[in-house]
Design an enzyme around this catalytic site. Structure first.
Site, short mmCIF file in Angstrom:
data_model
loop_
_atom_site.label_atom_id
_atom_site.label_comp_id
_atom_site.label_asym_id
_atom_site.label_seq_id
_atom_site.Cartn_x
_atom_site.Cartn_y
_atom_site.Cartn_z
N HIS A 169 -6.79 9.72 -15.60
CA HIS A 169 -5.63 10.53 -15.95
C HIS A 169 -5.89 11.45 -17.14
O HIS A 169 -5.34 12.56 -17.20
CB HIS A 169 -4.43 9.63 -16.20
CG HIS A 169 -3.98 8.92 -14.97
ND1 HIS A 169 -3.41 7.67 -14.98
CD2 HIS A 169 -4.04 9.28 -13.66
CE1 HIS A 169 -3.13 7.30 -13.74
NE2 HIS A 169 -3.50 8.26 -12.92
N HIS A 212 -3.96 10.00 -2.33
CA HIS A 212 -3.67 8.56 -2.37
C HIS A 212 -2.75 8.33 -3.56
O HIS A 212 -3.16 7.82 -4.61
CB HIS A 212 -4.95 7.74 -2.51
CG HIS A 212 -5.90 7.88 -1.35
ND1 HIS A 212 -6.64 9.02 -1.13
CD2 HIS A 212 -6.23 7.02 -0.35
CE1 HIS A 212 -7.39 8.85 -0.04
NE2 HIS A 212 -7.14 7.65 0.44
N ASP A 217 -2.01 9.26 6.13
CA ASP A 217 -3.34 8.98 5.63
C ASP A 217 -3.85 10.16 4.82
O ASP A 217 -3.84 11.32 5.28
CB ASP A 217 -4.28 8.70 6.79
CG ASP A 217 -5.70 8.47 6.36
OD1 ASP A 217 -5.98 7.38 5.84
OD2 ASP A 217 -6.54 9.39 6.51
N GLY A 218 -4.33 9.90 3.61
CA GLY A 218 -4.76 10.96 2.72
C GLY A 218 -5.99 11.70 3.22
O GLY A 218 -6.10 12.93 3.04
N SER A 274 -0.87 9.33 -11.10
CA SER A 274 -1.33 10.72 -11.04
C SER A 274 -0.28 11.69 -10.50
O SER A 274 -0.17 12.81 -11.02
CB SER A 274 -2.63 10.82 -10.23
OG SER A 274 -2.50 10.24 -8.96
N ASP A 332 -8.28 9.76 -4.59
CA ASP A 332 -8.37 8.55 -5.40
C ASP A 332 -8.12 7.33 -4.52
O ASP A 332 -7.07 6.68 -4.61
CB ASP A 332 -7.33 8.63 -6.54
CG ASP A 332 -7.30 7.38 -7.39
OD1 ASP A 332 -8.31 6.66 -7.45
OD2 ASP A 332 -6.24 7.12 -7.99
N GLU A 380 0.90 9.23 0.76
CA GLU A 380 0.80 7.79 0.53
C GLU A 380 1.04 7.08 1.86
O GLU A 380 2.09 7.24 2.48
CB GLU A 380 1.83 7.34 -0.51
CG GLU A 380 1.88 5.84 -0.72
CD GLU A 380 0.51 5.23 -0.98
OE1 GLU A 380 0.17 4.24 -0.29
OE2 GLU A 380 -0.22 5.74 -1.87
#
Length: 275
Positions: free
Chosen positions: A18, A41, A138-139, A95, A160, A113
């Site tokens: 971060h 994510h 799905d990312g 994030s 991430d 997410e």
């Protein structure tokens, strides 16, 4: 689908990721043109450090807890300011919340997410915020579907993943390649754990062989990465790092080495592929 970041929120890896995210977003904000952020994510966005999951591990005490009690001078001041605005030490921002707080009126944030409960929490967090959209998907698949950004020619993609799957390093490498193919001018960042060196070395070698230019790897280790059963450090690989980012990132990483319990922490910034 079983991973819940609340157990680890605010730990040293979050602090590293971060702090660097803040530097990347600050670099984007130096120009007036709009930018877009894609967080693949995203998690739930805000974590209760007094909740059952966080108190079970207490990882945050060795991370953000120590930084708030004794802020290192070279840590980006904006990072700790955002953490305090979230309600620390009772809460910690993920994030997507950090990115949302740093958006200007012309900027946009897209969050993905996959976990059904977490995506609902994230939607509730950003309800009524027209600058933020949340996708329960799905990312990795989103990289092909949501890039390039519709609302801006500039932007950041943050990948991430939870690293629950044995092939996650390979998936991350392929995700970065996909993101670059769709959004070659964007800033592309991928977080990875460091337990021992072999998988990290193979991951970075695959990026060297991908044909993508201008790649740096930023790493923080709290102890020598020799025990594959422990999270000994973490890294962030950045494609197309903005001007001045690496110079600002190294002091920030060095400031975080004081989180090492035995004083063996190390910070490195390595150019993987030249511009």
């Amino acid at each position: 689908m079983n991973y819940r970041h609340a157990f680890h929120a605010g730990n040293f890896a979050d602090c590293m990721k971060h702090a660097l995210l803040v530097l990347l977003l600050q670099a984007l904000a130096r120009k007036p043109a709009a930018f877009s952020v894609l967080d693949t994510h995203a998690g739930i966005g805000r974590y209760d450090l007094g909740g059952a999951q966080a108190t079970r591990t207490m990882e945050w005490q060795g991370g953000i807890g120590r930084l708030l009690a004794d802020p290192p001078p070279d840590l980006p001041p904006a990072y700790l300011d955002l953490v305090r605005r979230t309600g620390a030490p009772e809460a910690y921002p993920g994030s997507p919340l950090i990115a949302a707080m740093m958006l200007r009126p012309q900027d946009r944030l897209v969050c993905c997410e996959l976990h059904p409960e977490d995506s609902l929490v994230l939607r509730h967090l950003f309800a009524g915020n027209s600058q933020v959209s949340v996708h329960a998907r799905d990312g990795y698949a989103a990289l092909g579907a949501l890039l390039p950004p519709r609302d801006a020619k500039r932007g950041l993609v943050l990948i991430d993943p939870p690293f629950e799957q044995p092939d996650e390093f390979a998936r991350l490498a392929q995700g970065l390649v996909t993101a670059h193919r769709r959004f070659a001018t964007g800033i592309l960042a991928g977080w990875y754990p460091i337990k021992h060196r072999a998988p990290v070395r193979a991951f970075l070698d695959s990026l060297r062989d991908s044909g993508i230019r201008d790649i740096v790897a930023l790493e923080l280790t709290l102890r020598p990465p020799l025990d594959p059963t422990r999270l000994n450090g973490c890294g962030l690989v950045v494609i197309n790092p903005p001007f001045g980012f690496t110079e600002a990132a190294l002091p920030a990483l060095r400031a975080l080495t004081h989180l090492s319990p035995d004083g063996t922490g190390e910070a490195t910034v390595t150019r993987i592929v030249e511009e």
